[in-house]
Design a protein around this motif. Structure first.
Motif, PDB file in Angstrom:
ATOM      1  N   ALA A  11       0.888  -1.298  -0.098  1.00 30.02           N
ATOM      2  CA  ALA A  11      -0.068  -0.431   0.210  1.00 30.02           C
ATOM      3  C   ALA A  11       0.454   1.044   0.055  1.00 30.02           C
ATOM      4  O   ALA A  11       0.377   2.521  -0.519  1.00 30.02           O
ATOM      5  N   SER A  12       2.028   1.352   0.155  1.00 31.10           N
ATOM      6  CA  SER A  12       2.819   2.474   0.153  1.00 31.10           C
ATOM      7  C   SER A  12       3.590   2.399  -0.703  1.00 31.10           C
ATOM      8  O   SER A  12       4.547   3.554  -0.656  1.00 31.10           O
ATOM      9  N   ARG A  13       3.254   1.786  -1.666  1.00 36.38           N
ATOM     10  CA  ARG A  13       4.434   1.631  -3.506  1.00 36.38           C
ATOM     11  C   ARG A  13       3.675   3.118  -3.704  1.00 36.38           C
ATOM     12  O   ARG A  13       2.484   3.016  -3.976  1.00 36.38           O
ATOM     13  N   GLN A  14       4.970   3.422  -4.671  1.00 39.43           N
ATOM     14  CA  GLN A  14       4.646   4.885  -5.457  1.00 39.43           C
ATOM     15  C   GLN A  14       3.439   4.225  -6.536  1.00 39.43           C
ATOM     16  O   GLN A  14       2.486   5.554  -6.413  1.00 39.43           O
ATOM     17  N   HIS A  15       2.639   3.350  -7.083  1.00 41.09           N
ATOM     18  CA  HIS A  15       1.517   2.835  -7.946  1.00 41.09           C
ATOM     19  C   HIS A  15       1.278   1.770  -7.555  1.00 41.09           C
ATOM     20  O   HIS A  15       1.349   1.135  -6.576  1.00 41.09           O
ATOM     21  N   ASP A  16      -0.402   2.236  -7.756  1.00 39.99           N
ATOM     22  CA  ASP A  16      -1.054   0.695  -8.224  1.00 39.99           C
ATOM     23  C   ASP A  16      -1.137   0.040  -8.853  1.00 39.99           C
ATOM     24  O   ASP A  16      -0.952  -1.359  -8.668  1.00 39.99           O
ATOM     25  N   LEU A  17      -0.834   0.025 -10.022  1.00 35.52           N
ATOM     26  CA  LEU A  17      -0.803   0.223 -10.942  1.00 35.52           C
ATOM     27  C   LEU A  17       0.315   0.255 -12.178  1.00 35.52           C
ATOM     28  O   LEU A  17      -0.227   1.486 -12.332  1.00 35.52           O
ATOM     29  N   ILE A  18       1.335  -0.445 -12.881  1.00 35.89           N
ATOM     30  CA  ILE A  18       2.161  -0.245 -14.240  1.00 35.89           C
ATOM     31  C   ILE A  18       1.414  -0.896 -15.388  1.00 35.89           C
ATOM     32  O   ILE A  18       1.142  -2.544 -15.083  1.00 35.89           O
ATOM     33  N   VAL A  19       1.356  -0.272 -16.263  1.00 38.67           N
ATOM     34  CA  VAL A  19       1.364  -0.587 -17.675  1.00 38.67           C
ATOM     35  C   VAL A  19       2.412  -1.261 -17.969  1.00 38.67           C
ATOM     36  O   VAL A  19       2.825  -0.069 -18.778  1.00 38.67           O
ATOM     37  N   TRP A  20       2.522  -2.334 -17.708  1.00 41.23           N
ATOM     38  CA  TRP A  20       3.727  -3.004 -19.021  1.00 41.23           C
ATOM     39  C   TRP A  20       3.207  -3.193 -20.298  1.00 41.23           C
ATOM     40  O   TRP A  20       2.916  -4.075 -20.262  1.00 41.23           O
ATOM     41  N   LYS A  94       9.159  -3.745  -7.533  1.00 41.32           N
ATOM     42  CA  LYS A  94       9.331  -2.521  -6.065  1.00 41.32           C
ATOM     43  C   LYS A  94       9.002  -1.503  -6.034  1.00 41.32           C
ATOM     44  O   LYS A  94       8.092  -0.707  -5.584  1.00 41.32           O
ATOM     45  N   GLN A  95       8.023  -0.293  -7.672  1.00 40.01           N
ATOM     46  CA  GLN A  95       7.299   0.319  -7.794  1.00 40.01           C
ATOM     47  C   GLN A  95       6.077   0.298  -7.123  1.00 40.01           C
ATOM     48  O   GLN A  95       5.565   1.395  -6.866  1.00 40.01           O
ATOM     49  N   THR A  96       5.181  -0.773  -7.710  1.00 40.20           N
ATOM     50  CA  THR A  96       3.947  -0.819  -7.090  1.00 40.20           C
ATOM     51  C   THR A  96       3.985  -1.929  -6.918  1.00 40.20           C
ATOM     52  O   THR A  96       3.885  -2.723  -6.561  1.00 40.20           O
ATOM     53  N   ARG A  97       2.431  -2.090  -6.626  1.00 39.06           N
ATOM     54  CA  ARG A  97       1.159  -3.263  -6.358  1.00 39.06           C
ATOM     55  C   ARG A  97       1.141  -4.522  -7.441  1.00 39.06           C
ATOM     56  O   ARG A  97       1.581  -5.677  -6.575  1.00 39.06           O
ATOM     57  N   VAL A  98       0.710  -3.809  -8.782  1.00 41.94           N
ATOM     58  CA  VAL A  98       0.421  -4.614  -9.388  1.00 41.94           C
ATOM     59  C   VAL A  98       0.873  -4.141 -11.089  1.00 41.94           C
ATOM     60  O   VAL A  98       0.661  -3.834 -11.153  1.00 41.94           O
ATOM     61  N   VAL A  99       1.782  -5.393 -11.664  1.00 40.93           N
ATOM     62  CA  VAL A  99       2.269  -4.883 -12.525  1.00 40.93           C
ATOM     63  C   VAL A  99       1.072  -5.602 -13.421  1.00 40.93           C
ATOM     64  O   VAL A  99       0.716  -7.363 -14.172  1.00 40.93           O
ATOM     65  N   ALA A 100       0.227  -5.091 -14.189  1.00 38.62           N
ATOM     66  CA  ALA A 100      -0.081  -5.909 -16.342  1.00 38.62           C
ATOM     67  C   ALA A 100       0.675  -5.981 -17.006  1.00 38.62           C
ATOM     68  O   ALA A 100       0.695  -4.745 -17.579  1.00 38.62           O
ATOM     69  N   ALA A 120       9.718  -9.594  -4.775  1.00 39.79           N
ATOM     70  CA  ALA A 120       9.260  -8.265  -4.755  1.00 39.79           C
ATOM     71  C   ALA A 120       7.887  -8.673  -3.977  1.00 39.79           C
ATOM     72  O   ALA A 120       7.472  -7.887  -3.411  1.00 39.79           O
ATOM     73  N   GLY A 121       7.171  -9.868  -4.156  1.00 39.99           N
ATOM     74  CA  GLY A 121       5.884  -9.283  -3.299  1.00 39.99           C
ATOM     75  C   GLY A 121       4.870  -8.446  -4.512  1.00 39.99           C
ATOM     76  O   GLY A 121       4.289  -8.250  -3.308  1.00 39.99           O
ATOM     77  N   THR A 122       4.948  -8.335  -5.439  1.00 41.57           N
ATOM     78  CA  THR A 122       4.885  -7.527  -6.536  1.00 41.57           C
ATOM     79  C   THR A 122       3.323  -8.459  -7.040  1.00 41.57           C
ATOM     80  O   THR A 122       3.733  -9.544  -7.989  1.00 41.57           O
ATOM     81  N   HIS A 123       2.207  -7.805  -7.348  1.00 44.75           N
ATOM     82  CA  HIS A 123       1.047  -9.062  -7.604  1.00 44.75           C
ATOM     83  C   HIS A 123       1.319  -8.784  -9.192  1.00 44.75           C
ATOM     84  O   HIS A 123       1.921  -7.947  -9.821  1.00 44.75           O
ATOM     85  N   TYR A 124       1.604  -9.515 -10.306  1.00 45.73           N
ATOM     86  CA  TYR A 124       1.766  -9.640 -11.419  1.00 45.73           C
ATOM     87  C   TYR A 124       0.668 -10.463 -12.582  1.00 45.73           C
ATOM     88  O   TYR A 124      -0.028 -11.772 -12.025  1.00 45.73           O
ATOM     89  N   VAL A 125      -0.313  -9.810 -13.638  1.00 48.26           N
ATOM     90  CA  VAL A 125      -0.561 -10.682 -14.133  1.00 48.26           C
ATOM     91  C   VAL A 125      -0.441 -10.389 -16.284  1.00 48.26           C
ATOM     92  O   VAL A 125       0.181  -9.364 -15.959  1.00 48.26           O
TER      93      VAL A 125
END
Length: 465
Positions: A11-20, A94-100, A120-125
């Protein structure tokens, strides 16, 4: 649902979502979907656009501002990275909660990001249909992702959200209303209008690039990504090679749909995903679950012509590497069908199962899924985006399970609720079967049981972990 202990740190990360891969064909559609439905970054979702070209990302950001007449989109954060660099992907994760992720073919470009997210414990879809890639990610990173509280979820687009979530919907309905799930489910696409993009073609052709013996095994093994068959040696040494095509559906009459069953090119991927879900959710699917998928075509001649055409295309792509090179050269990544054609596209499918009630009567459960837009592109962008937002924002209502998962296992009914709000169809109902239908169903179930038992013996599935 119990939130993961890792949620507070994310929750403290810079972004909720990164569209990769935001500047690719489907990436642009997803970026537009975010803009139209969730406003500028930070308004309701803190999202960033990611890719390797800062110039292309800047142009995309300017286009969003122009199309929406909202200058706030000029402030959308950009994340520059290189999929080939582990260090770059670690910084991104490390910047986001989840990467799409929309950067394919995933077999070539996807592993570093999956590894970084698992660490990093980051969700990924993602939207991959490349089941050899999925298998490798399960074997290499599922335990690591589970340990670090990350959901790694493949196949969050047209492959395989309708199949996976539709089957989950039917099984949950059967369990709620009849006390136990359907033993066998059949999914038939009753309507499908759509074209393919260059990126999709490149990912599909990637499946034809493996050595013939490996491809045979993986195509035939409907349990390839099942957690009980992750030992590569078991699959390669014990499978009997009975075919070499992706599509092996026979054009037989299917009473479930009142139509002829024709091959669906993505059925091998979707079937593997659904069966992984069933293995991970035995209380919802039961221990004797089986699944099949096809195109449901009313006219027998059309069904056979479609089957022959599909098999011919596959045979050419398999036998002639030059044919694969030509197709890839003609359909470059980044190209896709124009908007006026996509507006004419749609899909609808029926998911059919049978279940017996407490007094011995059989009931037919029919689920319906569909969308009134191009399922492979506009629809896929929508499905991937809502899957990502489930992971980023819906921790209290989604399962706390982590690791390399399927959409149904990762997000449960929360994803269905999100997709229904976007206009996608998810409906389910039951009807009592008459005596003749029940007799036919009993014979069909017996044949299914015998077939399932034989397949499990081949796959050494009796040795459960």
């Amino acid at each position: 649902m119990v939130p993961s202990p890792h949620d507070d740190e994310r929750a403290s990360r810079q972004h909720d979502l990164i569209v990769w891969g935001a500047t690719g064909f489907t990436g642009k559609l997803l970026s537009n979907y975010l803009a139209e439905n969730y406003g500028p970054s930070g308004h309701s979702v803190k999202y960033a656009l990611g890719g390797r070209s800062e110039a292309k990302l800047t142009k995309l950001r300017e286009d969003l501002a122009q199309e929406t007449a909202d200058k706030r989109f000029l402030d959308t954060p950009l994340v520059i990275g290189n999929a080939g660099s582990e260090e770059s992907m670690q910084r991104l994760a490390k910047q986001t909660r989840v990467v799409a992720s929309l950067v394919g073919p995933f077999e070539k470009s996807g592993e570093n990001l999956v590894k970084a997210c698992a660490e990093a414990g980051t969700h990924y879809v993602d939207i991959t249909a490349e089941y050899p890639f999925m298998r490798r990610m399960i074997v290499k990173y599922s335990s690591l992702a589970e340990e670090n509280g990350a959901k790694i979820v493949h196949a969050c687009g047209f492959d395989s959200v309708p199949s996976d979530m539709g089957t989950f919907m039917v099984q949950a309905y059967a369990k709620e209303h009849f006390g136990h799930p359907c033993q066998r489910i059949r999914y038939g696409l009753t309507r499908l209008i759509g074209l393919v993009s260059g990126g999709t073609v490149h990912s599909l052709i990637e499946l034809f690039s493996f050595p013939l013996a490996v491809r045979q095994v993986r195509n035939e093994d409907t349990y390839l990504v099942d957690p009980m068959t992750i030992e590569e040696s078991v699959t390669q040494e014990t499978m009997k090679l009975s075919g070499w095509m992706l599509c092996r559906e026979e054009c037989a009459w299917d009473p479930n749909f009142g139509a002829y069953a024709a091959p669906f090119i993505m059925a091998p991927t979707n079937t593997k995903i659904v069966k992984r879900t069933a293995a991970l959710l035995p209380t919802v699917y039961g221990s004797e679950f089986d699944y099949g998928e096809c195109l449901a075509v009313r006219n027998m001649i059309v069904a056979r012509l479609f089957a022959w055409f599909t098999l011919l295309c596959e045979a050419v792509l398999i036998a002639f590497p030059a044919a694969r090179w030509i197709v890839k050269a003609l359909l470059r990544p980044g190209w896709g069908p124009p908007a006026f054609i996509r507006r004419l596209c749609c899909f609808a499918g029926d998911i059919v199962g049978t279940v017996r009630d407490g007094v011995g009567k059989y009931h037919k459960i029919t689920g319906r899924v569909g969308i009134n837009e191009d399922p492979g592109y506009d629809g896929t962008a929508k499905m991937l985006c809502e899957s990502a937002l489930c992971a980023a924002l819906d921790a209290p209502t989604i399962p706390s399970t982590c690791g390399v998962l399927t959409p149904a296992v990762a997000f449960g009914p929360t994803l269905i609720k999100r997709l229904k709000k976007t206009g996608m169809t998810f409906e389910v109902a039951a009807t009592e079967m008459d005596a003749a239908e029940s007799t036919d169903m009993g014979s069909d179930t017996k044949r299914s049981d015998d077939s399932l038992t034989a397949r499990r013996a081949v796959h050494h599935r009796a040795q459960r972990k």
